[in-house]
Design an enzyme around this catalytic site. Structure first.
Site, PDB file in Angstrom:
ATOM      1  N   ASP A  74       0.814  -1.214   0.000  1.00 52.45           N
ATOM      2  CA  ASP A  74       0.000   0.000   0.000  1.00 52.45           C
ATOM      3  C   ASP A  74       0.854   1.274   0.000  1.00 52.45           C
ATOM      4  OD1 ASP A  74      -2.612   1.024   0.024  1.00 52.45           O
ATOM      5  OD2 ASP A  74      -2.493   1.448   2.171  1.00 52.45           O
ATOM      6  N   HIS A  75       0.365   2.290  -0.689  1.00 61.20           N
ATOM      7  CA  HIS A  75       1.032   3.604  -0.721  1.00 61.20           C
ATOM      8  C   HIS A  75       2.518   3.489  -1.046  1.00 61.20           C
ATOM      9  CE1 HIS A  75      -2.245   6.251   0.409  1.00 61.20           C
ATOM     10  NE2 HIS A  75      -2.604   5.393   1.340  1.00 61.20           N
ATOM     11  N   GLY A 197      -8.502   6.298   3.914  1.00 62.68           N
ATOM     12  CA  GLY A 197      -8.848   7.090   5.091  1.00 62.68           C
ATOM     13  C   GLY A 197     -10.236   6.785   5.621  1.00 62.68           C
ATOM     14  N   THR A 221      -6.220   3.335  10.816  1.00 59.45           N
ATOM     15  CA  THR A 221      -6.196   3.990  12.131  1.00 59.45           C
ATOM     16  C   THR A 221      -7.214   3.401  13.108  1.00 59.45           C
ATOM     17  OG1 THR A 221      -5.475   5.996  11.012  1.00 59.45           O
ATOM     18  CG2 THR A 221      -6.342   6.266  13.237  1.00 59.45           C
TER      19      THR A 221
HETATM   20  O1  G3H Z   1      -4.232   3.145   2.816  1.00 61.12           O
HETATM   21  C1  G3H Z   1      -4.654   3.065   3.991  1.00 61.12           C
HETATM   22  C2  G3H Z   1      -5.852   3.731   4.404  1.00 61.12           C
HETATM   23  O2  G3H Z   1      -6.159   4.783   3.604  1.00 61.12           O
HETATM   24  C3  G3H Z   1      -6.055   3.859   5.874  1.00 61.12           C
HETATM   25  O3  G3H Z   1      -6.476   5.134   6.304  1.00 61.12           O
HETATM   26  O4  G3H Z   1      -5.748   4.961   8.667  1.00 61.12           O
HETATM   27  O5  G3H Z   1      -7.212   6.795   7.905  1.00 61.12           O
HETATM   28  O6  G3H Z   1      -8.097   4.463   8.040  1.00 61.12           O
HETATM   29  P1  G3H Z   1      -6.911   5.349   7.801  1.00 61.12           P
HETATM   30 ZN    ZN Z   2      -4.444   5.344   2.262  1.00 64.01          ZN
END
Ligand code: G3H
Ligand code: ZN
Length: 270
Positions: A74-75, A197, A221
């Site tokens: 991811d990312h 997110g 998160t």
């Molecule tokens: O790529 C991971 C997510 O976008 C997690 O985002 O931690 O805000 O839930 P978050």
């Molecule tokens: Zn993300």
């Protein structure tokens, strides 16, 4: 298991930081009886000082799961790391060129997407804010449907992360999604859409987003809120030094959160 086999229904993807995250996520998915995506971010790889050990742990946890598991990087901003997806035992990667300008993002994303086609790897990408520094998931940023359609056509990506009102790392669930925009992007773009997110998004809005056309729901998160909250409670109430005593309830709390989110994304609860 690959993402390609899981596009029929919305799916949740959860961020792995430690081995206990991977175990808890799979335990939660087994409780819910639903498939799940385990994702490892470039940030978490930095924490582990390299991908090999934590990726191997995720492969092992995934292989012994009683439900279908997809492993996703991811990312990823480092193209060389993206191209390690297969040898790490993963089948999916998000190349994150969202802080590049449109032309630079298209050029690099297309390179990763072409590599993905040749190597059987699912490639997710994201469109950045024009001129922005924080990518597509800073508060207030929105994806333009026509630009998203052009980006997908120009790059050949398999799925697209879009900015529709969520932002990363929220510990309160107060994000307001633009459902009408999700519908418009869904109509304009021929590939599945990804919401990043999602920890800041209330359950009802997650369910509504999936009905509006969102496919993959990324949650990180919120799991840490559950996990660290339980750790903190245990450590505050106890003087013991065996970390397993604190990690066990933390892992269970994380699994419960995962089971709940999976049911919400599946349309069973909200
Ligand atoms: O790529 C991971 C997510 O976008 C997690 O985002 O931690 O805000 O839930 P978050
Ligand atoms: Zn993300």
């Amino acid at each position: 298991m690959t993402c390609r086999e899981l596009t029929d229904a919305p799916i949740a993807a959860f961020n792995v930081i430690t081995l206990e995250h991977a175990e808890g996520i799979v335990a939660g998915a087994e409780q819910a009886g639903l498939p799940v995506i385990l994702q490892l971010s470039e940030n978490a790889i930095r924490f582990h000082e390299g991908p090999d050990a934590i990726a191997a742990a995720m492969v092992a946890v995934g292989a012994s799961a009683g439900i279908s598991v997809v492993l996703h990087l991811d990312h990823v901003t480092d193209v060389e790391l993206a191209m390690r997806t297969v040898d790490l035992g993963f089948t999916s990667v998000m190349y994150d060129g969202s802080t590049l300008d449109f032309v630079g993002n298209v050029r690099t994303t297309r390179q990763v997407a072409e590599w993905g086609v040749g190597n059987g790897v699912w490639v997710e990408a994201e469109l950045g804010e024009v001129g922005g520094k924080d990518g597509a998931h800073a508060p207030g940023v929105r994806t333009d449907p026509a630009e998203a359609a052009r980006f997908v056509a120009d790059t050949g990506v398999d799925s697209l992360a879009v900015a529709v009102g969520s932002s990363h790392a929220m510990t309160s669930r107060t994000a307001e999604l633009d459902l009408e925009l999700i519908e418009r992007i869904h109509a304009a773009v021929p590939v599945p859409l990804v919401l990043h997110g999602s920890s800041g998004v209330p359950d009802e809005a997650i369910a509504a987003a999936t009905r509006a056309g969102m496919w993959k729901i990324n949650i990180g998160t919120a799991l840490n809120v559950a996990f660290t909250g339980e750790l903190r409670d245990w450590l505050t109430a106890n003087q013991g030094v065996d970390p397993r005593k604190a990690l066990k309830p933390a892992r269970e709390a994380l699994a419960e959160a995962v089971a709940h989110y999976l049911r919400v994304v599946d349309g069973q609860a909200a």
